[in-house]
Design a protein around this motif. Sequence first.
Motif, PDB file in Angstrom:
ATOM      1  N   ALA A 116       0.811  -1.224   0.000  1.00 21.49           N
ATOM      2  CA  ALA A 116       0.000   0.000   0.000  1.00 21.49           C
ATOM      3  C   ALA A 116       0.844   1.274   0.000  1.00 21.49           C
ATOM      4  O   ALA A 116       0.428   2.303   0.525  1.00 21.49           O
ATOM      5  CB  ALA A 116      -0.992   0.002   1.159  1.00 21.49           C
ATOM      6  N   MET A 117       2.023   1.204  -0.595  1.00 19.13           N
ATOM      7  CA  MET A 117       2.864   2.406  -0.700  1.00 19.13           C
ATOM      8  C   MET A 117       2.421   3.217  -1.915  1.00 19.13           C
ATOM      9  O   MET A 117       2.039   2.650  -2.936  1.00 19.13           O
ATOM     10  CB  MET A 117       4.343   2.027  -0.833  1.00 19.13           C
ATOM     11  N   THR A 118       2.490   4.514  -1.805  1.00 18.93           N
ATOM     12  CA  THR A 118       2.145   5.397  -2.920  1.00 18.93           C
ATOM     13  C   THR A 118       3.294   5.409  -3.925  1.00 18.93           C
ATOM     14  O   THR A 118       4.445   5.083  -3.569  1.00 18.93           O
ATOM     15  CB  THR A 118       1.907   6.828  -2.427  1.00 18.93           C
ATOM     16  N   PRO A 119       3.013   5.810  -5.161  1.00 19.27           N
ATOM     17  CA  PRO A 119       4.103   5.909  -6.146  1.00 19.27           C
ATOM     18  C   PRO A 119       5.229   6.840  -5.694  1.00 19.27           C
ATOM     19  O   PRO A 119       6.400   6.565  -5.946  1.00 19.27           O
ATOM     20  CB  PRO A 119       3.401   6.453  -7.396  1.00 19.27           C
ATOM     21  N   THR A 120       4.886   7.898  -4.996  1.00 21.61           N
ATOM     22  CA  THR A 120       5.918   8.817  -4.499  1.00 21.61           C
ATOM     23  C   THR A 120       6.805   8.125  -3.468  1.00 21.61           C
ATOM     24  O   THR A 120       8.037   8.240  -3.509  1.00 21.61           O
ATOM     25  CB  THR A 120       5.261  10.071  -3.878  1.00 21.61           C
ATOM     26  N   ALA A 121       6.197   7.385  -2.552  1.00 16.92           N
ATOM     27  CA  ALA A 121       6.969   6.661  -1.536  1.00 16.92           C
ATOM     28  C   ALA A 121       7.817   5.568  -2.175  1.00 16.92           C
ATOM     29  O   ALA A 121       8.964   5.339  -1.770  1.00 16.92           O
ATOM     30  CB  ALA A 121       6.031   6.071  -0.490  1.00 16.92           C
ATOM     31  N   ILE A 122       7.257   4.904  -3.184  1.00 13.42           N
ATOM     32  CA  ILE A 122       8.007   3.858  -3.893  1.00 13.42           C
ATOM     33  C   ILE A 122       9.218   4.469  -4.586  1.00 13.42           C
ATOM     34  O   ILE A 122      10.325   3.921  -4.525  1.00 13.42           O
ATOM     35  CB  ILE A 122       7.099   3.121  -4.899  1.00 13.42           C
ATOM     36  N   ALA A 123       9.023   5.601  -5.237  1.00 16.54           N
ATOM     37  CA  ALA A 123      10.128   6.280  -5.930  1.00 16.54           C
ATOM     38  C   ALA A 123      11.253   6.622  -4.959  1.00 16.54           C
ATOM     39  O   ALA A 123      12.432   6.415  -5.262  1.00 16.54           O
ATOM     40  CB  ALA A 123       9.612   7.540  -6.626  1.00 16.54           C
ATOM     41  N   LYS A 124      10.887   7.132  -3.786  1.00 18.89           N
ATOM     42  CA  LYS A 124      11.907   7.452  -2.776  1.00 18.89           C
ATOM     43  C   LYS A 124      12.630   6.192  -2.310  1.00 18.89           C
ATOM     44  O   LYS A 124      13.846   6.172  -2.175  1.00 18.89           O
ATOM     45  CB  LYS A 124      11.276   8.162  -1.582  1.00 18.89           C
ATOM     46  N   ARG A 125      11.874   5.137  -2.047  1.00 14.73           N
ATOM     47  CA  ARG A 125      12.466   3.885  -1.549  1.00 14.73           C
ATOM     48  C   ARG A 125      13.429   3.281  -2.569  1.00 14.73           C
ATOM     49  O   ARG A 125      14.480   2.766  -2.207  1.00 14.73           O
ATOM     50  CB  ARG A 125      11.344   2.896  -1.231  1.00 14.73           C
ATOM     51  N   LEU A 126      13.057   3.349  -3.859  1.00 13.81           N
ATOM     52  CA  LEU A 126      13.876   2.732  -4.904  1.00 13.81           C
ATOM     53  C   LEU A 126      14.900   3.698  -5.507  1.00 13.81           C
ATOM     54  O   LEU A 126      15.645   3.313  -6.412  1.00 13.81           O
ATOM     55  CB  LEU A 126      12.971   2.169  -6.009  1.00 13.81           C
ATOM     56  N   HIS A 127      14.926   4.942  -5.011  1.00 12.78           N
ATOM     57  CA  HIS A 127      15.891   5.944  -5.477  1.00 12.78           C
ATOM     58  C   HIS A 127      15.735   6.223  -6.967  1.00 12.78           C
ATOM     59  O   HIS A 127      16.719   6.287  -7.708  1.00 12.78           O
ATOM     60  CB  HIS A 127      17.335   5.516  -5.164  1.00 12.78           C
ATOM     61  N   VAL A 128      14.490   6.377  -7.402  1.00 11.37           N
ATOM     62  CA  VAL A 128      14.198   6.684  -8.798  1.00 11.37           C
ATOM     63  C   VAL A 128      13.178   7.811  -8.850  1.00 11.37           C
ATOM     64  O   VAL A 128      12.672   8.244  -7.820  1.00 11.37           O
ATOM     65  CB  VAL A 128      13.651   5.448  -9.560  1.00 11.37           C
ATOM     66  N   SER A 129      12.857   8.224 -10.054  1.00 10.47           N
ATOM     67  CA  SER A 129      11.866   9.295 -10.199  1.00 10.47           C
ATOM     68  C   SER A 129      10.447   8.737 -10.091  1.00 10.47           C
ATOM     69  O   SER A 129      10.204   7.547 -10.316  1.00 10.47           O
ATOM     70  CB  SER A 129      12.027   9.993 -11.551  1.00 10.47           C
ATOM     71  N   TYR A 130       9.540   9.623  -9.773  1.00 10.90           N
ATOM     72  CA  TYR A 130       8.114   9.293  -9.718  1.00 10.90           C
ATOM     73  C   TYR A 130       7.664   8.745 -11.072  1.00 10.90           C
ATOM     74  O   TYR A 130       6.933   7.766 -11.153  1.00 10.90           O
ATOM     75  CB  TYR A 130       7.327  10.553  -9.342  1.00 10.90           C
ATOM     76  N   HIS A 131       8.145   9.369 -12.152  1.00 14.19           N
ATOM     77  CA  HIS A 131       7.751   8.967 -13.502  1.00 14.19           C
ATOM     78  C   HIS A 131       8.232   7.553 -13.837  1.00 14.19           C
ATOM     79  O   HIS A 131       7.547   6.822 -14.553  1.00 14.19           O
ATOM     80  CB  HIS A 131       8.255   9.977 -14.532  1.00 14.19           C
ATOM     81  N   ALA A 132       9.389   7.164 -13.326  1.00 17.13           N
ATOM     82  CA  ALA A 132       9.884   5.800 -13.554  1.00 17.13           C
ATOM     83  C   ALA A 132       8.942   4.786 -12.910  1.00 17.13           C
ATOM     84  O   ALA A 132       8.684   3.717 -13.468  1.00 17.13           O
ATOM     85  CB  ALA A 132      11.297   5.641 -13.004  1.00 17.13           C
TER      86      ALA A 132
END
Length: 128
Positions: A98-114
């Motif tokens: 249940a992580m948001t795309p923004t939180a996922i991007a931060k966790r994976l060290h990538v951009s929101y768009h990726a």
Amino acid sequence: MSPETPHFGPGHVLADVAARHCDGHRSPLSRTVACGACWERAIRDDERFAVECGLPRELTPDPDYVDEIAVDLACRGERVELTRVEFAAAVERLRGRAMTPTAIAKRLHVSYHAVIAVIPAELIGAAA
């Protein structure tokens, strides 16, 4: 070519083997992985093992293979190089938490768009 000239780099699949062969006679200050003779021994031993066991000389990597350990590390927030398939698996796993795309991007060290690029279009509204 001098004895100190590196024949292959530390990223070579047999670098650790060649280095262990070389440990007994090279200087601890040496900047090479191994000398030519130790590289040759490692390569010949590897070839001999492949022939004795009937292994193919060239392996074709499976483009759909997912290294679960790499995905686990990435999902913990560690910087890991992931293939496209592994990245998609990591995004899916984190979405399952249940992580948001923004939180996922931060966790994976990538951009929101990726992150958004690998989420199926019909799920974008549900993910955001």
